[in-house]
Each structure stands twice: as structure tokens, then as C-alpha cells.
Design a protein around this motif. Structure first.
Motif, PDB file in Angstrom:
ATOM      1  N   HIS A   1      -6.995   0.560  -5.374  1.00 53.55           N
ATOM      2  CA  HIS A   1      -5.712  -0.148  -5.349  1.00 53.55           C
ATOM      3  C   HIS A   1      -4.659   0.642  -6.115  1.00 53.55           C
ATOM      4  CE1 HIS A   1      -2.710  -3.301  -5.963  1.00 53.55           C
ATOM      5  NE2 HIS A   1      -3.320  -4.007  -5.023  1.00 53.55           N
ATOM      6  N   GLN A   2      -5.033   1.195  -7.260  1.00 50.92           N
ATOM      7  CA  GLN A   2      -4.112   2.015  -8.048  1.00 50.92           C
ATOM      8  C   GLN A   2      -3.695   3.251  -7.261  1.00 50.92           C
ATOM      9  OE1 GLN A   2      -2.998   1.490 -11.464  1.00 50.92           O
ATOM     10  NE2 GLN A   2      -1.613   3.120 -10.848  1.00 50.92           N
TER      11      GLN A   2
ATOM     12  N   LYS B   1      -5.308  -4.864   2.004  1.00 51.98           N
ATOM     13  CA  LYS B   1      -4.149  -5.413   2.709  1.00 51.98           C
ATOM     14  C   LYS B   1      -4.033  -6.917   2.504  1.00 51.98           C
ATOM     15  CE  LYS B   1      -3.491  -1.814   6.159  1.00 51.98           C
ATOM     16  NZ  LYS B   1      -3.420  -1.460   7.589  1.00 51.98           N
TER      17      LYS B   1
ATOM     18  N   VAL C   1      -3.598   3.634  -3.988  1.00 53.37           N
ATOM     19  CA  VAL C   1      -2.826   3.312  -2.793  1.00 53.37           C
ATOM     20  C   VAL C   1      -1.458   2.744  -3.129  1.00 53.37           C
ATOM     21  CG1 VAL C   1      -2.746   1.834  -0.738  1.00 53.37           C
ATOM     22  CG2 VAL C   1      -4.874   2.992  -1.364  1.00 53.37           C
ATOM     23  N   TYR C   2      -1.421   1.819  -4.099  1.00 50.44           N
ATOM     24  CA  TYR C   2      -0.179   1.087  -4.375  1.00 50.44           C
ATOM     25  C   TYR C   2       0.499   1.481  -5.678  1.00 50.44           C
ATOM     26  CZ  TYR C   2      -1.882  -1.873  -0.597  1.00 50.44           C
ATOM     27  OH  TYR C   2      -2.343  -2.332   0.609  1.00 50.44           O
TER      28      TYR C   2
ATOM     29  N   VAL D   1      -0.967   3.855   4.145  1.00 49.73           N
ATOM     30  CA  VAL D   1      -2.030   3.159   3.423  1.00 49.73           C
ATOM     31  C   VAL D   1      -3.406   3.547   3.960  1.00 49.73           C
ATOM     32  CG1 VAL D   1      -3.107   0.896   3.125  1.00 49.73           C
ATOM     33  CG2 VAL D   1      -0.702   1.193   2.593  1.00 49.73           C
TER      34      VAL D   1
ATOM     35  N   LYS E   1      -0.389   0.803  -8.758  1.00 50.24           N
ATOM     36  CA  LYS E   1      -0.460  -0.194  -9.816  1.00 50.24           C
ATOM     37  C   LYS E   1      -1.803  -0.909  -9.755  1.00 50.24           C
ATOM     38  CE  LYS E   1       1.571  -3.955  -7.116  1.00 50.24           C
ATOM     39  NZ  LYS E   1       2.607  -5.002  -7.078  1.00 50.24           N
TER      40      LYS E   1
ATOM     41  N   GLN F   1       4.706  -4.908   1.013  1.00 47.20           N
ATOM     42  CA  GLN F   1       4.373  -3.808   0.122  1.00 47.20           C
ATOM     43  C   GLN F   1       3.496  -2.760   0.797  1.00 47.20           C
ATOM     44  OE1 GLN F   1       2.777  -6.639  -2.853  1.00 47.20           O
ATOM     45  NE2 GLN F   1       4.105  -5.609  -4.309  1.00 47.20           N
ATOM     46  N   VAL F   2       3.078  -3.022   2.014  1.00 48.85           N
ATOM     47  CA  VAL F   2       2.197  -2.096   2.722  1.00 48.85           C
ATOM     48  C   VAL F   2       3.022  -1.022   3.407  1.00 48.85           C
ATOM     49  CG1 VAL F   2       0.487  -1.860   4.554  1.00 48.85           C
ATOM     50  CG2 VAL F   2       0.454  -3.869   3.065  1.00 48.85           C
ATOM     51  N   THR F   3       2.695   0.229   3.144  1.00 47.81           N
ATOM     52  CA  THR F   3       3.410   1.355   3.748  1.00 47.81           C
ATOM     53  C   THR F   3       2.561   1.993   4.834  1.00 47.81           C
ATOM     54  OG1 THR F   3       2.537   2.870   2.076  1.00 47.81           O
ATOM     55  CG2 THR F   3       4.633   1.791   1.598  1.00 47.81           C
TER      56      THR F   3
ATOM     57  N   PRO G   1      -4.305  -4.064  -9.446  1.00 43.33           N
ATOM     58  CA  PRO G   1      -4.202  -5.278  -8.628  1.00 43.33           C
ATOM     59  C   PRO G   1      -3.923  -6.495  -9.494  1.00 43.33           C
ATOM     60  CG  PRO G   1      -6.495  -4.632  -8.887  1.00 43.33           C
ATOM     61  CD  PRO G   1      -5.677  -3.510  -9.465  1.00 43.33           C
TER      62      PRO G   1
ATOM     63  N   THR H   1      -2.476  -7.596  -1.008  1.00 40.78           N
ATOM     64  CA  THR H   1      -1.097  -7.163  -1.210  1.00 40.78           C
ATOM     65  C   THR H   1      -0.208  -7.726  -0.113  1.00 40.78           C
ATOM     66  OG1 THR H   1      -1.982  -5.093  -2.097  1.00 40.78           O
ATOM     67  CG2 THR H   1       0.359  -5.140  -1.572  1.00 40.78           C
TER      68      THR H   1
END
Length: 276
Positions: free
Chosen positions: A175-176, A232, A178-179, A244, A181, A239-241, A183, A235
Motif C-alpha cells: 500500500h505504501q 482497490k 502504490v499510494y 496501480v 502512504k 485515489q486510484v491512478t 493504509p 482506497t
């Protein structure tokens, strides 16, 4: 705080049910093998003994198993109870459940395909029908309505279990990656809400805590599919790009060993039981 507060705070988006069904279909093979392990058998025996010690599982009991998965708890109950009904949102889970029941030569189990959240008790004739309404680690108990429906289906007792703490080191690192930060961990939220909703509705749940540790071991392609789905869901879509999927596949490819992705999960689980 009154019950209206918790009812408003604890809600589930029912538009996600189709996606939920797809996810648990993906997990059916793993769950069937994991729940058939010695460790799974010991855990089920602990739960059965816990319920029996509180007179919640008499010999003539009718039991409703919500989110029955591959039917392992339903089978345990069927060896002791008069009749068991197991429901699940996943057709593939129920295929395994039927096979497992036939293997045990049990004819006192009925499995039904239905999400608990939308099931109409009156239509099924399930109001105050069951001596024990049981939901072990069931994501379908995700709102005040779905919880209180358990009480409405029971004429004696209910049992609910869920995570209050959980550490998924690999998934958190993913999660860190991909996003960018950590979770937003919400473990324990459902149990917190459930205790308050029950208390404010006039029930008195007993709470017991259990420590648990288990391993996830998947082929790389299966791990990519599962973690992609989980991240997915964790989040918000805004926020999904677009990259991902590429990031997930790249990260898991780097941590895989000989094409296998492994993760150890440590958790604390709450058992809630109450009389109705």
C-alpha cells in the motif's frame, strides 16, 4: 451517543456486493484448503466448545451459519445439532461446502446462495427460527441493520467474531509503495460498533479475545490478482491512478521467491456472544 449515531456511522455500500462476490469466489480455493488444515480444525473445535459451555449449541438446535464459506463450521455444527442452514454470497464457496458435506455423509445441512445484507427474513420464514445464529469473521455483518437481523433470526443466542487488530506487513508495504502512504487501518471498527449497537438495543454481549497467526502463500499471478482487488477496495476510487496495476505487479514480482509470494499475518480476534 445513542443508537442513531452508530446506525449512521456503521453502514455498507450495497452496490459493492457484486465485487464482494467476485473477491470471495477468488478466495474459495484458498479458504477451502486453509479451513481443512489441522490448525483450522483446532480453531473450530475451540469455538464449538466455547458455544457448548454456554449452552448455545444443544443437541436439538437449529443453527444458521452466516457467511459459511466452504462449510467447515456448518459441518461441525451438523455433527451436534439437529439442522444447519449455511448461507454465503459466493457460489464457488458453496460448491465446496456441498462437496465437503457430502464427504461427511451429512443430510441435515442446507446451503443457500444469498448476501446476508439483502436477505429478507420474512420471505424465507427465518424470523425467530434459529437457536443459534452464527457469523465467524463474516464481512456481511457490516452495519447495524445486518447485526440486528441476526437477533431477529434467533430465538435464543448469537455469536459473532471479527478482527480487533491485524498486521499484514506485506500488504501494508505494498500500500505504501502504490499510494505513498500507510493504509487507514480500520480493524476493530465493526466490533466496536457491534458492541455499542447491541448494548443500546438491550442486549449484553460477552466478549472474549483470541490471538491468531496464519500464513498466506500464493503463486505470483494469484497474489497480484488478490492484492490488486484488496488495495482497490481499501482506497477510494478517486485515489486510484492508472499505473496501480503495474506498481502492484512490480512490487510483488520483486518480493516473490521462486514465483511464490508469502506473508505472515498476526491478529487479535474478538468473540461476541449474546442471548436474545
Amino acid at each position: 451517543m445513542n443508537i442513531e449515531y452508530f446506525t449512521a456511522a456503521w453502514k455498507k455500500d450495497l452496490s459493492e456486493l457484486q465485487e464482494t462476490q467476485q473477491f470471495w469466489n477468488m478466495r474459495a480455493d484458498d479458504f477451502n484448503s486453509q479451513h481443512g488444515s489441522n490448525q483450522g480444525g483446532k480453531r473450530r473445535q475451540q469455538v464449538v466448545e466455547f458455544l457448548a459451555s454456554r449452552d448455545m449449541l444443544p443437541a436439538n438446535a437449529e443453527v444458521l451459519d452466516i457467511g459459511c464459506g466452504p462449510g467447515r463450521y456448518s459441518i461441525e455444527f451438523a455433527h451436534r445439532a439437529q439442522r444447519v442452514t449455511g448461507i454465503d454470497i459466493s457460489p464457488k464457496m458453496l460448491e465446496y461446502a456441498g462437496e465437503n458435506a457430502r464427504r461427511h455423509k451429512l443430510d441435515n445441512i442446507l446451503f443457500k446462495l444469498s448476501p446476508w445484507e439483502t436477505l429478507n427474513l420474512e420471505e424465507f420464514g427465518w424470523q425467530e427460527k434459529y437457536d443459534l445464529v452464527f457469523a465467524s469473521m463474516c464481512p456481511g455483518i457490516s452495519s447495524a441493520d445486518s447485526l440486528l437481523k441476526m437477533c431477529q433470526a434467533s430465538k435464543s443466542a448469537c455469536f459473532l467474531s471479527g478482527f480487533v487488530e491485524r498486521q499484514d506487513d506485506l500488504r501494508d508495504k505494498l500500500h505504501q509503495e502504490v499510494y505513498g502512504k500507510e493504509p487507514d487501518h480500520r480493524w476493530g471498527r465493526n466490533i466496536y460498533y457491534a458492541v455499542n449497537v447491541l448494548w443500546l438495543s438491550g442486549y449484553y454481549p460477552e466478549i472474549t479475545y483470541q490471538d491468531s497467526e496464519f500464513d498466506h502463500v500464493w503463486p505470483l499471478d494469484k497474489a497480484i490478482e488478490l492484492y490488486r482487488h484488496q488495495l482497490k477496495r481499501m482506497t477510494k476510487s478517486s485515489q486510484v491512478t492508472g499505473d496501480v496495476d503495474e506498481k502492484i505487479a512490480g512490487f510483488l514480482g520483486r518480493v516473490a521467491v521462486d514465483g511464490i509470494v508469502s506473508e505472515k499475518v498476526q491478529s487479535k480476534i474478538a468473540w461476541l456472544c449474546w442471548k436474545v
